[in-house]
Design a protein around this motif. Structure first.
Motif, PDB file in Angstrom:
ATOM      1  N   THR A   1       1.158  -1.278   0.065  1.00  0.00           N
ATOM      2  CA  THR A   1       0.087  -0.004  -0.007  1.00  0.00           C
ATOM      3  C   THR A   1       0.821   1.361   0.038  1.00  0.00           C
ATOM      4  O   THR A   1       0.470   2.285  -0.772  1.00  0.00           O
ATOM      5  CB  THR A   1      -0.937  -0.073   1.257  1.00  0.00           C
ATOM      6  OG1 THR A   1      -1.561  -1.362   1.337  1.00  0.00           O
ATOM      7  CG2 THR A   1      -1.997   0.948   1.149  1.00  0.00           C
ATOM      8  N   LEU A   2       1.870   1.231   1.060  1.00  0.00           N
ATOM      9  CA  LEU A   2       2.849   2.484   1.076  1.00  0.00           C
ATOM     10  C   LEU A   2       3.610   2.520  -0.408  1.00  0.00           C
ATOM     11  O   LEU A   2       3.770   3.494  -0.750  1.00  0.00           O
ATOM     12  CB  LEU A   2       3.799   2.249   1.855  1.00  0.00           C
ATOM     13  CG  LEU A   2       3.282   2.315   3.517  1.00  0.00           C
ATOM     14  CD1 LEU A   2       4.260   2.297   4.454  1.00  0.00           C
ATOM     15  CD2 LEU A   2       2.461   3.477   3.785  1.00  0.00           C
ATOM     16  N   LEU A   3       3.751   1.651  -1.127  1.00  0.00           N
ATOM     17  CA  LEU A   3       4.478   1.792  -2.322  1.00  0.00           C
ATOM     18  C   LEU A   3       3.764   2.187  -3.251  1.00  0.00           C
ATOM     19  O   LEU A   3       4.054   3.024  -4.099  1.00  0.00           O
ATOM     20  CB  LEU A   3       5.148   0.433  -2.606  1.00  0.00           C
ATOM     21  CG  LEU A   3       6.517   0.158  -1.831  1.00  0.00           C
ATOM     22  CD1 LEU A   3       7.059  -1.489  -2.234  1.00  0.00           C
ATOM     23  CD2 LEU A   3       7.624   0.918  -2.077  1.00  0.00           C
ATOM     24  N   TYR A   4       2.413   1.792  -3.490  1.00  0.00           N
ATOM     25  CA  TYR A   4       1.374   2.274  -4.260  1.00  0.00           C
ATOM     26  C   TYR A   4       1.251   3.702  -4.004  1.00  0.00           C
ATOM     27  O   TYR A   4       1.037   4.506  -4.977  1.00  0.00           O
ATOM     28  CB  TYR A   4       0.311   1.409  -4.281  1.00  0.00           C
ATOM     29  CG  TYR A   4       0.338  -0.180  -4.925  1.00  0.00           C
ATOM     30  CD1 TYR A   4       0.570   0.047  -6.213  1.00  0.00           C
ATOM     31  CD2 TYR A   4      -0.228  -1.026  -4.156  1.00  0.00           C
ATOM     32  CE1 TYR A   4       0.584  -1.376  -6.690  1.00  0.00           C
ATOM     33  CE2 TYR A   4      -0.103  -2.645  -4.869  1.00  0.00           C
ATOM     34  CZ  TYR A   4       0.277  -2.167  -5.954  1.00  0.00           C
ATOM     35  OH  TYR A   4       0.404  -3.694  -6.682  1.00  0.00           O
ATOM     36  N   ILE A   5       0.769   4.020  -2.871  1.00  0.00           N
ATOM     37  CA  ILE A   5       0.777   5.594  -2.538  1.00  0.00           C
ATOM     38  C   ILE A   5       2.126   6.500  -3.016  1.00  0.00           C
ATOM     39  O   ILE A   5       1.999   7.558  -3.553  1.00  0.00           O
ATOM     40  CB  ILE A   5       0.465   5.744  -0.958  1.00  0.00           C
ATOM     41  CG1 ILE A   5      -0.642   5.222  -0.782  1.00  0.00           C
ATOM     42  CG2 ILE A   5       0.522   7.339  -0.632  1.00  0.00           C
ATOM     43  CD1 ILE A   5      -0.882   5.178   0.859  1.00  0.00           C
ATOM     44  N   GLY A   6       3.311   5.740  -2.879  1.00  0.00           N
ATOM     45  CA  GLY A   6       4.621   6.337  -3.194  1.00  0.00           C
ATOM     46  C   GLY A   6       4.514   6.581  -4.745  1.00  0.00           C
ATOM     47  O   GLY A   6       4.676   7.794  -5.440  1.00  0.00           O
TER      48      GLY A   6
END
Lengths: 131, 66
Positions: free
Chosen positions: A105-110
């Protein structure tokens, strides 16, 4: 209320800080109680009040925003974007390495942040005479 | 960039507040320019020099830094 106050630049700034603090407290309390409708109402009321005060100030010839403040905002936004992106991606990889779903999720947001940044970059580059 | 804004402001007997109002900027911006912490845009620099009726290089001195 505004007529009673001898409104100047300092008064407007103090009022905005006071309203922001009150909105912050109200949001915190409403979220704690699980009432999201109040949160929404408080945010809208806060924004409307700040806008009303700013408009009043402008009609009185009080300068609240100028090119120096604009530059400050640009620099602060740029640094915020860089720091948040690096933190998101770093934590994303760490959590992914630990097999935590939150990592993805964090990587997608990034990635989303980078895409949005690229879109705006191209828009402003073109608007300001770039290719 | 160095500047002589404070000198010209004194010559014209203007307070920072009055100058800020004439230029449409905040008093903090005038303070920042006078202290050399902020270099104004070309637009604001022209507004300043027109207000004092001088050339841009009379107030702003480019020292080659940054």
């Amino acid at each position: 209320m505004l007529k009673i106050l001898n409104m100047n630049e300092s008064t407007v700034k103090k009022l905005n800080v006071l309203i922001t603090a009150m909105v912050g407290v109200a949001i915190g309390l409403s979220i704690a109680q699980g009432n999201y409708l109040i949160t929404l109402i408080v945010v809208i009321a806060g924004l409307a009040t700040i806008r009303f005060i700013s408009n009043k100030a402008r009609t009185k010839g009080i300068v609240l925003e100028d090119e120096r403040l604009e530059l400050t905002t640009i620099k602060a936004s740029d640094k915020t974007f860089r720091v948040v992106t690096v933190v998101l991606v770093t934590f994303g990889f760490v959590l992914k390495a630990l097999n935590n779903v939150l990592g993805d999720t964090l990587l997608y947001i990034g990635c989303l942040m980078l895409i949005v940044y690229l879109v705006f970059y191209r828009y402003y580059a073109s608007k300001l005479g770039g290719v | 960039m160095k500047n002589r804004l404070k000198v010209y402001r004194a010559m014209f007997n203007l307070t920072q507040e009055e100058l800020a109002k004439k230029l449409g900027v905040s008093r903090q911006t005038i303070i920042a320019i006078e202290k050399g912490k902020y270099d104004p845009s070309l637009k604001l620099a022209f507004k300043i020099t027109r207000l004092f009726g001088v050339k841009i290089e009379d107030i702003f001195i480019y020292d080659g830094k940054e």
